[in-house]
Design an enzyme around this catalytic site. Structure first.
Site, PDB file in Angstrom:
ATOM      1  N   GLU A   1       7.831  -4.342  11.751  1.00 26.92           N
ATOM      2  CA  GLU A   1       8.301  -3.027  11.317  1.00 26.92           C
ATOM      3  C   GLU A   1       8.501  -2.091  12.503  1.00 26.92           C
ATOM      4  OE1 GLU A   1       7.171   0.674   8.294  1.00 26.92           O
ATOM      5  OE2 GLU A   1       5.926  -1.131   8.310  1.00 26.92           O
TER       6      GLU A   1
ATOM      7  N   LYS B   1      -1.680  -9.416   2.705  1.00 26.43           N
ATOM      8  CA  LYS B   1      -1.056  -8.986   3.958  1.00 26.43           C
ATOM      9  C   LYS B   1      -1.970  -7.964   4.618  1.00 26.43           C
ATOM     10  CE  LYS B   1       2.578  -6.112   4.155  1.00 26.43           C
ATOM     11  NZ  LYS B   1       2.074  -4.997   5.027  1.00 26.43           N
TER      12      LYS B   1
ATOM     13  N   ASP C   1       0.829  -1.205   0.000  1.00 25.95           N
ATOM     14  CA  ASP C   1       0.000   0.000   0.000  1.00 25.95           C
ATOM     15  C   ASP C   1       0.867   1.260   0.000  1.00 25.95           C
ATOM     16  OD1 ASP C   1       0.915  -0.125   2.610  1.00 25.95           O
ATOM     17  OD2 ASP C   1      -1.054  -0.152   3.544  1.00 25.95           O
ATOM     18  N   SER C   2       2.179   1.075   0.111  1.00 26.92           N
ATOM     19  CA  SER C   2       3.120   2.187  -0.074  1.00 26.92           C
ATOM     20  C   SER C   2       3.020   2.766  -1.482  1.00 26.92           C
ATOM     21  CB  SER C   2       4.551   1.727   0.203  1.00 26.92           C
ATOM     22  OG  SER C   2       4.845   0.517  -0.481  1.00 26.92           O
TER      23      SER C   2
ATOM     24  N   GLU D   1      -2.477  -5.576   8.500  1.00 23.19           N
ATOM     25  CA  GLU D   1      -1.812  -5.066   9.686  1.00 23.19           C
ATOM     26  C   GLU D   1      -2.638  -5.331  10.940  1.00 23.19           C
ATOM     27  OE1 GLU D   1       0.163  -1.226   7.327  1.00 23.19           O
ATOM     28  OE2 GLU D   1      -1.080  -0.905   9.098  1.00 23.19           O
TER      29      GLU D   1
END
Length: 284
Positions: free
Chosen positions: A185, A116, A48-49, A118
């Site tokens: 992270e 993925k 999503d970066s 979070e």
């Protein structure tokens, strides 16, 4: 080139059992996917970066499922050996389990082999629902960019003993729920090591120390295409932004001076046809 990498293969890649460290890179289109795959990446993350480094947003929370599916499809069309993982964007899994599975399915249909998401124990129900639909899930703990509002910005997580133990508990919950790997992270190296030692699935670090079972960086950071920020955990291996600007400026100079294009960079016409054009032009 080797066999296509899959979730079961990746899930067994623990350094403690002798496996080589995993290499994950982001990619958002066909050229970057080909480069990452040819460089030997084990996993390609359609992150999503993309919101920040490609689409021009200030954070990752602006990207949509439609946009993630679009970029995932571009990466998947290159048929890389690396396993393709797609990020589930903000608010695509903060909904009902049924809607969460539907959103994950859109990314799989676009070409991802896994998704993925979070978060820790609060995401277990969603992870279990996706895994139940036979879709592999990668977890993501620590500094979670989609939680920047709740976390007060991009801040290192797990610096207190209580917070560190909470992250370990979260990692165990994610592994138990069926995650085949977990991204760690923005946390102290000691915490990254604790989590890596506590779970049977591989951890992939980004600013979480060198003891993780693998490492991931953003494509544009590694190559120096992104110059607006330099997180402490980024190592740049090239300066392609500066090199690219210099090359484009040379092109502009050559155009303005008449040096481009040269005769060799154009196409010739049959001399008889060219003469005929000249005659027609004279008659006109």
């Amino acid at each position: 080139m080797g066999a296509k990498l899959t979730a079961p293969t990746i899930s067994r890649c623990k350094r403690a059992t002798g496996a080589d460290p995993l290499v994950m890179l982001t990619a958002y289109d066909a050229p970057s996917a080909r480069m990452a795959d040819q460089a030997g990446a084990d996993l390609i993350l359609v992150g999503d970066s993309v919101a920040m480094v490609v689409l021009g947003h200030d954070d990752t929370m602006s990207v949509t499922v439609d946009e993630m599916a679009h970029h995932t499809a571009a990466v998947a069309r290159t048929r890389p050996r690396a396993m393709v993982v797609a990020d589930m964007p903000w608010m695509s899994y903060h909904v009902t389990p049924a809607d969460t599975v539907t959103n994950a399915a859109r990314l799989i249909r676009a070409g991802a082999q896994a998704v993925k998401l979070e978060g820790g124990q609060e995401r277990v129900a969603m992870i279990e629902a996706i895994v139940s639909a036979q879709v592999p899930v990668m977890g993501h703990l620590g500094l979670t960019p989609q939680s920047m509002l709740a976390q007060g910005g991009y801040r290192v997580q797990g610096r207190s003993s209580e917070a560190a133990l909470g992250l370990v508990a979260d990692a165990k919950a994610l592994a138990h729920a069926g995650c085949f790997a977990i991204v760690l992270e923005g946390m102290p190296a000691a915490v990254g090591r604790m989590i890596t030692d506590a779970v049977d699935v591989p951890t992939i670090g980004i600013g979480a120390g060198g003891h993780c079972d693998g490492q991931v960086l953003v494509f544009h950071d590694v190559l120096g295409l992104e110059t607006r920020m330099l997180p402490r955990f980024v190592r740049r291996y090239a300066s392609l932004h500066a090199d690219g600007v210099e090359a484009l400026a040379r092109f502009a100079t050559d155009v303005r001076s008449g040096a481009f294009p040269s005769p060799e960079e154009g196409y010739e016409m049959n001399s008889d046809e060219e003469m005929a054009l000249g005659l027609y032009g004279h008659q006109g």
